[in-house]
Design a protein around this motif. Structure first.
Motif, PDB file in Angstrom:
ATOM      1  N   LYS A  64      12.757  10.004  35.199  1.00 35.68           N
ATOM      2  CA  LYS A  64      13.088  10.547  33.735  1.00 35.68           C
ATOM      3  C   LYS A  64      13.222  11.983  33.448  1.00 35.68           C
ATOM      4  CE  LYS A  64      10.529   6.557  31.590  1.00 35.68           C
ATOM      5  NZ  LYS A  64       9.401   6.186  30.532  1.00 35.68           N
ATOM      6  N   ARG A  65      12.273  12.680  34.298  1.00 41.44           N
ATOM      7  CA  ARG A  65      12.712  14.109  34.048  1.00 41.44           C
ATOM      8  C   ARG A  65      14.010  14.702  34.921  1.00 41.44           C
ATOM      9  NH1 ARG A  65       9.318  17.332  31.492  1.00 41.44           N
ATOM     10  NH2 ARG A  65       7.066  16.198  31.025  1.00 41.44           N
ATOM     11  N   THR A  66      14.293  13.888  36.177  1.00 43.08           N
ATOM     12  CA  THR A  66      15.266  14.254  37.064  1.00 43.08           C
ATOM     13  C   THR A  66      16.618  13.869  36.129  1.00 43.08           C
ATOM     14  OG1 THR A  66      14.047  13.605  38.871  1.00 43.08           O
ATOM     15  CG2 THR A  66      16.493  13.823  39.035  1.00 43.08           C
ATOM     16  N   GLY A  75      17.168  14.696  20.551  1.00 39.89           N
ATOM     17  CA  GLY A  75      15.981  14.243  19.961  1.00 39.89           C
ATOM     18  C   GLY A  75      14.876  14.455  20.793  1.00 39.89           C
ATOM     19  N   ALA A  76      13.956  13.523  20.813  1.00 34.25           N
ATOM     20  CA  ALA A  76      12.777  13.406  21.555  1.00 34.25           C
ATOM     21  C   ALA A  76      12.962  13.938  23.235  1.00 34.25           C
ATOM     22  CB  ALA A  76      11.977  11.993  21.694  1.00 34.25           C
ATOM     23  N   GLY A  77      14.150  13.735  23.586  1.00 36.17           N
ATOM     24  CA  GLY A  77      14.540  13.827  25.067  1.00 36.17           C
ATOM     25  C   GLY A  77      14.634  15.527  25.213  1.00 36.17           C
ATOM     26  N   ALA A  78      15.249  16.104  24.138  1.00 35.36           N
ATOM     27  CA  ALA A  78      15.133  17.578  24.247  1.00 35.36           C
ATOM     28  C   ALA A  78      14.014  18.097  24.114  1.00 35.36           C
ATOM     29  CB  ALA A  78      16.247  17.976  23.245  1.00 35.36           C
ATOM     30  N   ASN A  84      15.128   8.305  29.024  1.00 33.57           N
ATOM     31  CA  ASN A  84      15.077   6.883  29.835  1.00 33.57           C
ATOM     32  C   ASN A  84      16.307   5.954  29.100  1.00 33.57           C
ATOM     33  OD1 ASN A  84      14.519   6.356  26.745  1.00 33.57           O
ATOM     34  ND2 ASN A  84      12.896   4.867  27.323  1.00 33.57           N
ATOM     35  N   THR A  85      17.088   6.782  28.352  1.00 34.27           N
ATOM     36  CA  THR A  85      18.209   6.285  27.800  1.00 34.27           C
ATOM     37  C   THR A  85      19.313   7.016  27.890  1.00 34.27           C
ATOM     38  OG1 THR A  85      16.812   4.787  26.461  1.00 34.27           O
ATOM     39  CG2 THR A  85      19.256   4.806  25.998  1.00 34.27           C
ATOM     40  N   LEU A  86      20.379   6.667  28.707  1.00 36.52           N
ATOM     41  CA  LEU A  86      21.426   7.469  28.826  1.00 36.52           C
ATOM     42  C   LEU A  86      22.722   6.468  28.572  1.00 36.52           C
ATOM     43  CD1 LEU A  86      21.083   8.644  32.473  1.00 36.52           C
ATOM     44  CD2 LEU A  86      20.091   9.502  30.469  1.00 36.52           C
ATOM     45  N   TRP A  87      23.922   7.318  27.730  1.00 40.41           N
ATOM     46  CA  TRP A  87      25.125   6.741  27.193  1.00 40.41           C
ATOM     47  C   TRP A  87      26.144   7.871  27.335  1.00 40.41           C
ATOM     48  CZ3 TRP A  87      21.183   8.301  24.153  1.00 40.41           C
ATOM     49  CH2 TRP A  87      21.231   9.440  23.518  1.00 40.41           C
ATOM     50  N   ASP A  90      32.272  10.939  24.324  1.00 41.27           N
ATOM     51  CA  ASP A  90      33.510  11.733  24.400  1.00 41.27           C
ATOM     52  C   ASP A  90      33.374  12.380  26.049  1.00 41.27           C
ATOM     53  OD1 ASP A  90      34.062  11.614  21.909  1.00 41.27           O
ATOM     54  OD2 ASP A  90      32.950  13.155  21.018  1.00 41.27           O
ATOM     55  N   GLY A  91      33.092  11.411  26.788  1.00 41.89           N
ATOM     56  CA  GLY A  91      33.248  11.897  28.264  1.00 41.89           C
ATOM     57  C   GLY A  91      31.967  12.685  28.753  1.00 41.89           C
ATOM     58  N   VAL A  92      30.853  12.909  27.948  1.00 42.96           N
ATOM     59  CA  VAL A  92      29.775  13.459  28.074  1.00 42.96           C
ATOM     60  C   VAL A  92      28.745  12.601  28.161  1.00 42.96           C
ATOM     61  CG1 VAL A  92      28.189  15.445  27.674  1.00 42.96           C
ATOM     62  CG2 VAL A  92      30.612  15.746  27.340  1.00 42.96           C
ATOM     63  N   VAL A  93      27.770  12.692  29.435  1.00 43.47           N
ATOM     64  CA  VAL A  93      26.626  11.572  29.519  1.00 43.47           C
ATOM     65  C   VAL A  93      25.383  12.547  28.625  1.00 43.47           C
ATOM     66  CG1 VAL A  93      24.913  10.784  30.927  1.00 43.47           C
ATOM     67  CG2 VAL A  93      27.296  11.152  31.657  1.00 43.47           C
ATOM     68  N   CYS A  94      24.904  11.606  27.547  1.00 43.47           N
ATOM     69  CA  CYS A  94      23.931  12.039  26.874  1.00 43.47           C
ATOM     70  C   CYS A  94      22.972  11.271  26.962  1.00 43.47           C
ATOM     71  CB  CYS A  94      24.428  11.893  25.283  1.00 43.47           C
ATOM     72  SG  CYS A  94      26.024  12.979  24.774  1.00 43.47           S
ATOM     73  N   GLY A  95      21.815  11.681  26.459  1.00 44.18           N
ATOM     74  CA  GLY A  95      20.508  10.675  26.663  1.00 44.18           C
ATOM     75  C   GLY A  95      19.180  11.378  25.968  1.00 44.18           C
ATOM     76  N   THR A  96      18.116  10.408  25.662  1.00 48.52           N
ATOM     77  CA  THR A  96      17.113  10.660  24.888  1.00 48.52           C
ATOM     78  C   THR A  96      16.043   9.900  25.786  1.00 48.52           C
ATOM     79  OG1 THR A  96      16.163  11.169  22.827  1.00 48.52           O
ATOM     80  CG2 THR A  96      17.216   9.359  23.040  1.00 48.52           C
ATOM     81  N   SER A  97      14.793  10.147  24.762  1.00 50.78           N
ATOM     82  CA  SER A  97      13.685   9.091  25.441  1.00 50.78           C
ATOM     83  C   SER A  97      13.536   8.317  24.090  1.00 50.78           C
ATOM     84  CB  SER A  97      12.501  10.254  25.522  1.00 50.78           C
ATOM     85  OG  SER A  97      11.145   9.439  25.559  1.00 50.78           O
ATOM     86  N   SER A  98      13.371   7.157  24.428  1.00 51.48           N
ATOM     87  CA  SER A  98      13.057   6.273  23.349  1.00 51.48           C
ATOM     88  C   SER A  98      11.593   5.630  23.311  1.00 51.48           C
ATOM     89  CB  SER A  98      14.205   4.792  23.253  1.00 51.48           C
ATOM     90  OG  SER A  98      13.940   4.300  24.285  1.00 51.48           O
ATOM     91  N   ASP A  99      10.965   5.994  24.244  1.00 49.93           N
ATOM     92  CA  ASP A  99       9.376   5.598  24.623  1.00 49.93           C
ATOM     93  C   ASP A  99       8.534   5.709  23.476  1.00 49.93           C
ATOM     94  OD1 ASP A  99       9.806   4.382  27.060  1.00 49.93           O
ATOM     95  OD2 ASP A  99       9.314   6.249  28.029  1.00 49.93           O
ATOM     96  N   GLY A 100       8.492   6.883  22.693  1.00 52.75           N
ATOM     97  CA  GLY A 100       7.565   7.248  21.878  1.00 52.75           C
ATOM     98  C   GLY A 100       8.284   6.411  20.295  1.00 52.75           C
ATOM     99  N   PRO A 101       9.349   6.780  20.030  1.00 49.16           N
ATOM    100  CA  PRO A 101       9.882   5.825  18.940  1.00 49.16           C
ATOM    101  C   PRO A 101       9.590   4.344  18.997  1.00 49.16           C
ATOM    102  CG  PRO A 101      11.327   7.523  19.221  1.00 49.16           C
ATOM    103  CD  PRO A 101      10.387   7.552  20.404  1.00 49.16           C
TER     104      PRO A 101
END
Length: 268
Positions: A64-66, A75-78, A84-87, A90-101
């Protein structure tokens, strides 16, 4: 067919394929959810240039940190530096952590009155789950205290989230005034010693939550129910944290319902 999956090491234990298969069928999505074993020595290269074949990826331990180090965090990832969730956007891989929510959504579904008490939450443990849960609870405005055998680890979470930190010797006093007591350790998981703790200091209105979902009824939850307390098992957190990935990948907010719970329980 759209390919999504979960990356980790190991990944065979995950229940995510059962969760997503249920939603694919329910919402008529032509996709496949796959296990993606990524050895630790390969993790940096995998997440630095996420292969185009993957429309989206969930991330589990120990990556998850890597993963967070190689993507655009939101959001929480920042805030926490984990993902734990990547999408792709616009051609950029984004992500956040959905564990807490996911934990908060589970609490809202199983014990909605917890928000009415305005009493602080007390988290036992200071690992990744405790960090995510503390952050999400603080985001709701709830006061949070983290208790851990190693006080420095609890203090690290407190510094990151605005929570308070206490040693285990102060646990009983903190329990006396809390509205939600959360086991964020692995104690009680199948094959691990149960969490042996006296719940008598808790108020009669307190909610007891456990992040462990195998078994569903841990010794902690059984003790809570015997006292007449509301008990929330860990399966809800697992199910609700998965909704974000499905929504980001397919544009549909999936429902966590009894049918989904039954399918995942059957795999335990």
């Amino acid at each position: 067919m759209i390919r999504v999956g979960v990356a980790g090491w190991p990944v065979k234990h995950t229940r995510s394929p059962a969760i997503f298969a249920h939603w694919f069928e329910r919402y008529g999505v032509d996709a496949r959810y796959e296990l993606i074993p990524v050895a630790p020595e390969d993790a940096d290269s995998f997440f630095a240039e996420l292969p185009a074949e993957w429309a989206g990826v969930n991330v589990t331990v120990p990556h998850k940190r890597t993963a967070a180090a190689h993507i655009k965090l939101e959001g929480a990832g920042a805030r926490l530096g984990v993902a734990n969730t990547l999408w792709r956007a616009d051609g950029v891989v984004c992500g956040t952590s959905s564990d807490g929510p996911g934990f908060v959504a589970s609490l809202d579904a199983a014990a909605p009155a917890w928000r009415d008490s305005n009493a602080p939450a007390l988290i036992l443990g200071a690992g990744g789950a405790a960090l995510a849960i503390a952050d999400a609870l603080r985001a709701t405005g709830c006061a949070v205290t983290v208790a851990n055998r190693t006080l420095a680890k609890a203090e690290s979470i407190a510094a990151s989230t605005g929570a308070a930190a206490i040693p285990l010797t102060d646990l009983a006093d903190a329990m006396a005034g809390c509205g939600v007591f959360i086991n964020a350790t692995t104690r009680g998981m199948a094959g691990i010693d149960p969490l042996d703790i006296d719940l008598s200091p808790l108020p009669a209105s307190a909610v007891v939550a456990d992040i462990v979902y195998n078994p569903l009824e841990t010794a902690l939850l059984a003790a809570a129910r015997s006292r007449g307390l509301v008990a929330v098992d860990g399966l809800g957190m697992l199910l609700h944290q998965a909704t974000l990935g499905f929504e980001r990948w397919f544009g549909i907010k999936p429902e966590v319902d009894a049918a989904l719970r039954a399918k995942v329980v059957a795999t335990l």
